[in-house]
Design a protein around this motif. Structure first.
Motif, short mmCIF file in Angstrom:
data_model
loop_
_atom_site.label_atom_id
_atom_site.label_comp_id
_atom_site.label_asym_id
_atom_site.label_seq_id
_atom_site.Cartn_x
_atom_site.Cartn_y
_atom_site.Cartn_z
N GLN A 221 1.03 -1.38 -0.04
CA GLN A 221 -0.04 -0.05 0.02
C GLN A 221 0.81 1.18 0.07
N PRO A 222 1.35 1.64 -1.09
CA PRO A 222 2.64 2.75 -0.99
C PRO A 222 2.05 4.03 -0.53
N ALA A 223 0.59 4.52 -1.07
CA ALA A 223 0.10 5.27 -1.78
C ALA A 223 -0.11 5.36 0.49
N ASP A 224 -0.61 4.65 1.10
CA ASP A 224 -1.07 4.53 2.93
C ASP A 224 0.60 5.04 3.74
N ALA A 225 1.38 4.10 2.30
CA ALA A 225 2.66 4.48 4.02
C ALA A 225 2.95 4.88 3.54
N VAL A 226 2.75 6.08 2.35
CA VAL A 226 3.39 7.82 2.28
C VAL A 226 2.60 8.74 3.35
N SER A 227 1.44 9.16 3.50
CA SER A 227 0.66 9.35 3.90
C SER A 227 1.00 9.08 6.10
N GLU A 228 1.17 7.62 6.49
CA GLU A 228 1.25 7.60 7.48
C GLU A 228 2.74 8.12 7.52
N ALA A 229 3.77 7.89 6.93
CA ALA A 229 5.34 8.09 7.00
C ALA A 229 5.05 9.70 7.64
N ASP A 230 3.82 10.84 6.85
CA ASP A 230 3.78 12.23 7.22
C ASP A 230 3.48 12.02 8.65
N GLN A 231 2.55 11.67 8.88
CA GLN A 231 1.49 11.88 10.38
C GLN A 231 2.39 11.24 10.66
N THR B 268 3.31 8.49 -9.16
CA THR B 268 3.99 6.99 -9.56
C THR B 268 3.78 6.63 -8.51
N THR B 269 4.05 4.81 -7.89
CA THR B 269 4.57 4.12 -7.31
C THR B 269 6.42 4.73 -6.95
N GLU B 270 6.82 5.09 -7.50
CA GLU B 270 8.16 5.43 -7.82
C GLU B 270 7.86 6.77 -7.32
N ASP B 271 7.36 7.82 -7.80
CA ASP B 271 7.30 9.01 -6.88
C ASP B 271 6.76 8.84 -5.34
N LEU B 272 5.79 7.37 -4.95
CA LEU B 272 5.65 7.80 -3.74
C LEU B 272 7.35 6.92 -3.68
N ARG B 273 7.87 5.96 -3.74
CA ARG B 273 8.50 5.89 -2.97
C ARG B 273 9.97 7.11 -2.32
N THR B 274 9.93 7.81 -4.00
CA THR B 274 10.89 9.35 -3.75
C THR B 274 10.68 9.83 -1.71
N ALA B 275 9.07 10.12 -2.18
CA ALA B 275 9.03 10.57 -1.30
C ALA B 275 9.05 10.14 0.69
N LEU B 276 9.01 8.57 0.60
CA LEU B 276 9.18 7.69 1.09
C LEU B 276 10.54 7.96 1.97
#
Length: 185
Positions: free
Chosen positions: A94-104, A154-162
């Motif tokens: 769940q990459p999008a959820d993981a990025v949201s959780e990282a921000d939180q 993209t998933t790669e964008d989300l990986r970069t965000a993480l």
């Protein structure tokens, strides 16, 4: 007194007065540059008026002085590290959820350290005083999170965000505050 000596005295007085007017702004600018690093240049560029930018940075410092920042205890660092590991593991499915959780999680760590968390722009301003070197990571991660909320990441964008969030996470959990109020060891 001869006119030659009078001219020399006048020139020396003018030079001393000029130095007295030029040195304090130079020293303030140098201090702010040293403290804020790349954030200094970014603020000056955005403001387009060096004095206004320097006033803004000085305001950030004054606000920051009011915080009762504290180090994280070893136990809390361990808890946050486990939470971060969970976020990274969640990224696989769940990459999008993981990025949201990282921000939180970043916001939670900030609150635990004693930072106010009243909005993204204010969090950035508050972090800039002590975490300017990793602030660009936070901005980049946030930009990708917005892109994701618009359905354009993209998933790669989300990986970069993480990866960007991790840089700030590590800085917040392992970094040290310059204030030593309520330090927890």
């Amino acid at each position: 007194m001869s006119s030659g000596i009078l001219v020399i005295v006048i020139v020396v007085v003018v030079l001393v007065a000029g130095a007295a007017l030029l040195i304090p702004p130079y020293l303030r600018r140098k201090r702010l540059r040293d403290r804020f690093g790349p954030e200094y240049d970014r603020t000056v560029e955005q403001t387009e008026d060096r004095r206004a930018a320097e006033r803004e940075l000085a305001q950030r410092e004054r606000r920051h002085e009011q915080f009762e920042l504290r180090e994280l205890s070893a136990e809390r660092k361990e808890e946050f590290t486990r939470a971060w590991t969970t976020v990274q593991e969640r990224f696989v499915d769940q990459p999008a959820d993981a990025v949201s959780e990282a921000d939180q999680l970043i916001t939670t760590v900030m609150a635990e350290r004693g930072y106010p968390t009243e909005g993204y722009d204010q969090r950035v301003a508050d972090l800039s005083v002590e975490h300017a070197t990793t602030l660009g990571h936070y901005r980049d991660a946030h930009d990708i999170a917005i892109k994701q909320s618009d359905g354009n990441a993209t998933t790669e964008d989300l990986r970069t965000a993480l990866v960007h969030y991790r840089a700030l996470f590590l800085d917040l959990t392992n970094g040290h505050t310059t204030q030593k109020k309520d330090t927890v060891s």
